[in-house]
Design a protein around this motif. Structure first.
Motif, PDB file in Angstrom:
ATOM      1  N   ARG A  94       4.016  16.135 -12.423  1.00  0.00           N
ATOM      2  CA  ARG A  94       2.830  16.042 -11.009  1.00  0.00           C
ATOM      3  C   ARG A  94       3.183  14.518 -10.866  1.00  0.00           C
ATOM      4  O   ARG A  94       3.946  14.188 -11.038  1.00  0.00           O
ATOM      5  CB  ARG A  94       0.680  15.892 -12.184  1.00  0.00           C
ATOM      6  CG  ARG A  94       1.076  14.696 -13.016  1.00  0.00           C
ATOM      7  CD  ARG A  94       0.020  14.752 -13.866  1.00  0.00           C
ATOM      8  NE  ARG A  94      -0.086  13.516 -13.908  1.00  0.00           N
ATOM      9  CZ  ARG A  94      -0.918  13.166 -15.187  1.00  0.00           C
ATOM     10  NH1 ARG A  94      -2.054  14.717 -15.759  1.00  0.00           N
ATOM     11  NH2 ARG A  94      -1.612  12.336 -16.199  1.00  0.00           N
ATOM     12  N   LEU A  95       2.090  14.322  -9.678  1.00  0.00           N
ATOM     13  CA  LEU A  95       2.789  13.368  -8.799  1.00  0.00           C
ATOM     14  C   LEU A  95       1.453  12.616  -8.602  1.00  0.00           C
ATOM     15  O   LEU A  95       0.364  13.341  -7.978  1.00  0.00           O
ATOM     16  CB  LEU A  95       3.440  14.385  -7.569  1.00  0.00           C
ATOM     17  CG  LEU A  95       4.265  12.651  -6.408  1.00  0.00           C
ATOM     18  CD1 LEU A  95       5.829  12.682  -7.338  1.00  0.00           C
ATOM     19  CD2 LEU A  95       4.493  13.306  -4.857  1.00  0.00           C
ATOM     20  N   ARG A  96       2.068  11.091  -8.326  1.00  0.00           N
ATOM     21  CA  ARG A  96       0.426  10.331  -8.016  1.00  0.00           C
ATOM     22  C   ARG A  96       1.397   9.291  -7.035  1.00  0.00           C
ATOM     23  O   ARG A  96       1.559   8.941  -7.008  1.00  0.00           O
ATOM     24  CB  ARG A  96      -0.028   9.910  -9.082  1.00  0.00           C
ATOM     25  CG  ARG A  96      -0.901  10.828  -9.945  1.00  0.00           C
ATOM     26  CD  ARG A  96      -1.643  10.151 -10.999  1.00  0.00           C
ATOM     27  NE  ARG A  96      -2.591   8.598 -10.585  1.00  0.00           N
ATOM     28  CZ  ARG A  96      -3.624   8.255 -11.557  1.00  0.00           C
ATOM     29  NH1 ARG A  96      -3.309   7.744 -12.100  1.00  0.00           N
ATOM     30  NH2 ARG A  96      -4.249   7.678 -11.118  1.00  0.00           N
ATOM     31  N   SER A  97       0.419   9.490  -5.503  1.00  0.00           N
ATOM     32  CA  SER A  97       0.696   7.784  -4.340  1.00  0.00           C
ATOM     33  C   SER A  97       0.032   6.976  -5.367  1.00  0.00           C
ATOM     34  O   SER A  97      -0.524   6.618  -5.803  1.00  0.00           O
ATOM     35  CB  SER A  97       0.005   8.495  -3.593  1.00  0.00           C
ATOM     36  OG  SER A  97      -1.324   8.481  -3.908  1.00  0.00           O
ATOM     37  N   TYR A  98       0.986   5.623  -4.656  1.00  0.00           N
ATOM     38  CA  TYR A  98       0.119   4.574  -5.052  1.00  0.00           C
ATOM     39  C   TYR A  98      -0.440   3.724  -4.060  1.00  0.00           C
ATOM     40  O   TYR A  98       1.290   3.986  -2.676  1.00  0.00           O
ATOM     41  CB  TYR A  98       1.258   3.756  -5.888  1.00  0.00           C
ATOM     42  CG  TYR A  98       2.828   3.706  -5.788  1.00  0.00           C
ATOM     43  CD1 TYR A  98       2.816   2.499  -5.412  1.00  0.00           C
ATOM     44  CD2 TYR A  98       3.481   4.024  -6.108  1.00  0.00           C
ATOM     45  CE1 TYR A  98       4.074   1.771  -5.052  1.00  0.00           C
ATOM     46  CE2 TYR A  98       5.019   3.690  -6.089  1.00  0.00           C
ATOM     47  CZ  TYR A  98       5.516   2.580  -5.326  1.00  0.00           C
ATOM     48  OH  TYR A  98       6.586   2.713  -5.540  1.00  0.00           O
ATOM     49  N   SER A  99      -0.118   2.513  -3.507  1.00  0.00           N
ATOM     50  CA  SER A  99      -0.574   2.112  -3.026  1.00  0.00           C
ATOM     51  C   SER A  99      -0.752   0.390  -2.499  1.00  0.00           C
ATOM     52  O   SER A  99      -1.358   0.482  -4.115  1.00  0.00           O
ATOM     53  CB  SER A  99      -1.760   2.397  -1.034  1.00  0.00           C
ATOM     54  OG  SER A  99      -2.658   2.293  -2.554  1.00  0.00           O
ATOM     55  N   GLY A 100      -1.231  -0.751  -1.871  1.00  0.00           N
ATOM     56  CA  GLY A 100      -1.317  -1.800  -2.580  1.00  0.00           C
ATOM     57  C   GLY A 100      -0.154  -3.090  -1.729  1.00  0.00           C
ATOM     58  O   GLY A 100       1.071  -2.604  -0.919  1.00  0.00           O
ATOM     59  N   PRO A 101      -0.030  -3.690  -1.503  1.00  0.00           N
ATOM     60  CA  PRO A 101       0.071  -5.348  -0.178  1.00  0.00           C
ATOM     61  C   PRO A 101       1.297  -5.624  -1.492  1.00  0.00           C
ATOM     62  O   PRO A 101       1.251  -5.548  -2.533  1.00  0.00           O
ATOM     63  CB  PRO A 101      -0.805  -6.284  -0.209  1.00  0.00           C
ATOM     64  CG  PRO A 101      -1.277  -6.182  -1.765  1.00  0.00           C
ATOM     65  CD  PRO A 101      -1.462  -4.892  -2.807  1.00  0.00           C
ATOM     66  N   THR A 102       2.184  -6.125  -0.511  1.00  0.00           N
ATOM     67  CA  THR A 102       3.455  -6.919  -1.316  1.00  0.00           C
ATOM     68  C   THR A 102       3.613  -8.680  -1.391  1.00  0.00           C
ATOM     69  O   THR A 102       3.387  -8.777  -0.269  1.00  0.00           O
ATOM     70  CB  THR A 102       4.832  -6.382  -0.717  1.00  0.00           C
ATOM     71  OG1 THR A 102       4.467  -6.041   0.900  1.00  0.00           O
ATOM     72  CG2 THR A 102       4.908  -4.811  -0.985  1.00  0.00           C
ATOM     73  N   SER A 103       4.584  -9.240  -2.024  1.00  0.00           N
ATOM     74  CA  SER A 103       4.250 -10.476  -1.699  1.00  0.00           C
ATOM     75  C   SER A 103       5.206 -10.834  -0.973  1.00  0.00           C
ATOM     76  O   SER A 103       5.763  -9.347  -0.318  1.00  0.00           O
ATOM     77  CB  SER A 103       4.398 -11.210  -3.124  1.00  0.00           C
ATOM     78  OG  SER A 103       5.707 -10.984  -3.482  1.00  0.00           O
ATOM     79  N   ALA A 104       5.795 -12.321  -0.301  1.00  0.00           N
ATOM     80  CA  ALA A 104       6.653 -12.612   0.332  1.00  0.00           C
ATOM     81  C   ALA A 104       7.727 -12.054  -0.618  1.00  0.00           C
ATOM     82  O   ALA A 104       7.946 -12.198  -1.978  1.00  0.00           O
ATOM     83  CB  ALA A 104       6.139 -13.827   0.870  1.00  0.00           C
ATOM     84  N   PRO A 105       8.848 -11.983   0.137  1.00  0.00           N
ATOM     85  CA  PRO A 105      10.442 -11.360  -0.704  1.00  0.00           C
ATOM     86  C   PRO A 105      10.925 -12.829  -1.264  1.00  0.00           C
ATOM     87  O   PRO A 105      10.412 -13.974  -0.348  1.00  0.00           O
ATOM     88  CB  PRO A 105      10.892 -11.580   0.454  1.00  0.00           C
ATOM     89  CG  PRO A 105      10.289 -11.002   1.199  1.00  0.00           C
ATOM     90  CD  PRO A 105       8.957 -11.381   1.456  1.00  0.00           C
ATOM     91  N   ALA A 106      11.791 -12.540  -2.139  1.00  0.00           N
ATOM     92  CA  ALA A 106      12.122 -13.605  -3.072  1.00  0.00           C
ATOM     93  C   ALA A 106      13.238 -13.718  -3.074  1.00  0.00           C
ATOM     94  O   ALA A 106      14.109 -12.602  -3.083  1.00  0.00           O
ATOM     95  CB  ALA A 106      11.540 -13.769  -4.208  1.00  0.00           C
ATOM     96  N   ARG A 107      14.339 -14.486  -2.842  1.00  0.00           N
ATOM     97  CA  ARG A 107      15.788 -14.393  -3.322  1.00  0.00           C
ATOM     98  C   ARG A 107      16.218 -14.703  -4.031  1.00  0.00           C
ATOM     99  O   ARG A 107      15.575 -15.758  -5.146  1.00  0.00           O
ATOM    100  CB  ARG A 107      16.725 -15.533  -2.275  1.00  0.00           C
ATOM    101  CG  ARG A 107      16.519 -15.034  -1.078  1.00  0.00           C
ATOM    102  CD  ARG A 107      17.196 -14.475  -0.261  1.00  0.00           C
ATOM    103  NE  ARG A 107      18.215 -14.535  -0.341  1.00  0.00           N
ATOM    104  CZ  ARG A 107      19.322 -13.512  -0.419  1.00  0.00           C
ATOM    105  NH1 ARG A 107      19.196 -12.790  -0.032  1.00  0.00           N
ATOM    106  NH2 ARG A 107      20.447 -13.204  -0.620  1.00  0.00           N
ATOM    107  N   ALA A 108      17.084 -14.030  -5.192  1.00  0.00           N
ATOM    108  CA  ALA A 108      17.924 -14.334  -6.274  1.00  0.00           C
ATOM    109  C   ALA A 108      18.818 -15.500  -5.843  1.00  0.00           C
ATOM    110  O   ALA A 108      20.295 -13.915  -5.675  1.00  0.00           O
ATOM    111  CB  ALA A 108      17.556 -13.141  -7.112  1.00  0.00           C
TER     112      ALA A 108
END
Length: 186
Positions: A94-108
């Protein structure tokens, strides 16, 4: 008090899920499955709804579960190969979608590990995804799943991940898809 989680980069994310919640399937977005060899399955789907950030693909050997997560997949991925299955066994997917905001990108830029901290601005997330975009890549892909209310984690980096970009996404799971059933051969 915020919880802390320590993780390492997994090759695939495995997480046992309970099948206790029931949701109506998404009939207009069916999951399809086929055996390409007696023990290799390929799953496909289509989902162009706005706001969907990605999908969680799960499997079980009993239709009622418990289901195990095969992978958290970015929105652009619509096919998954599940190889080397146990012969003469029935698998349910089975499959479930997900949604939601992202934070600002970070560099490593560190050579051995990265510590991430963030503010949990959501009160209804099902968890957080740590996502990576490798040098030269065009999209972020999930590499770790974190519990709800966690506000920091540490990631042990591999050599190719030293100059990658990372971000944290709070996610909320959507409805489950239809369940597809395959029985493997020899």
């Amino acid at each position: 008090m915020p919880r802390t989680s320590r993780i390492a980069v997994p090759a695939a994310l495995f997480l046992a899920l309970s099948a206790c919640a029931t949701h109506a399937p998404e009939p207009d977005r069916p999951l399809k499955a086929a055996l390409t060899t007696p023990t290799d399955a390929v799953l496909t789907w289509h989902d162009d709804r706005p706001g969907v950030a990605g999908h969680v693909l799960e499997f079980a050997t009993e239709e009622d579960g418990p289901y195990t997560v095969l992978q958290y997949l970015p929105r652009q991925v619509t096919t998954y190969r599940h190889p080397d299955l146990i012969p003469h066994t029935t698998f349910h997917y089975r499959l479930r979608s997900y949604s939601g905001p992202t934070s600002a990108p970070a560099r490593a830029d560190r050579t051995d590990s990265i510590r991430f901290t963030w503010t949990d601005a959501s009160d209804d997330e099902d968890g957080f995804l740590l996502e990576i975009r490798g040098k030269g890549a065009t999209r972020y892909e999930p590499i770790a799943v974190l519990d709800p209310d966690v506000t920091s984690t540490e990631l042990a980096t591999l050599p190719g991940e030293k100059r990658a970009s990372y971000r944290i996404r709070a996610f909320v799971l959507g409805e489950r898809s239809n369940v597809v059933r395959l029985t493997t051969g020899e």
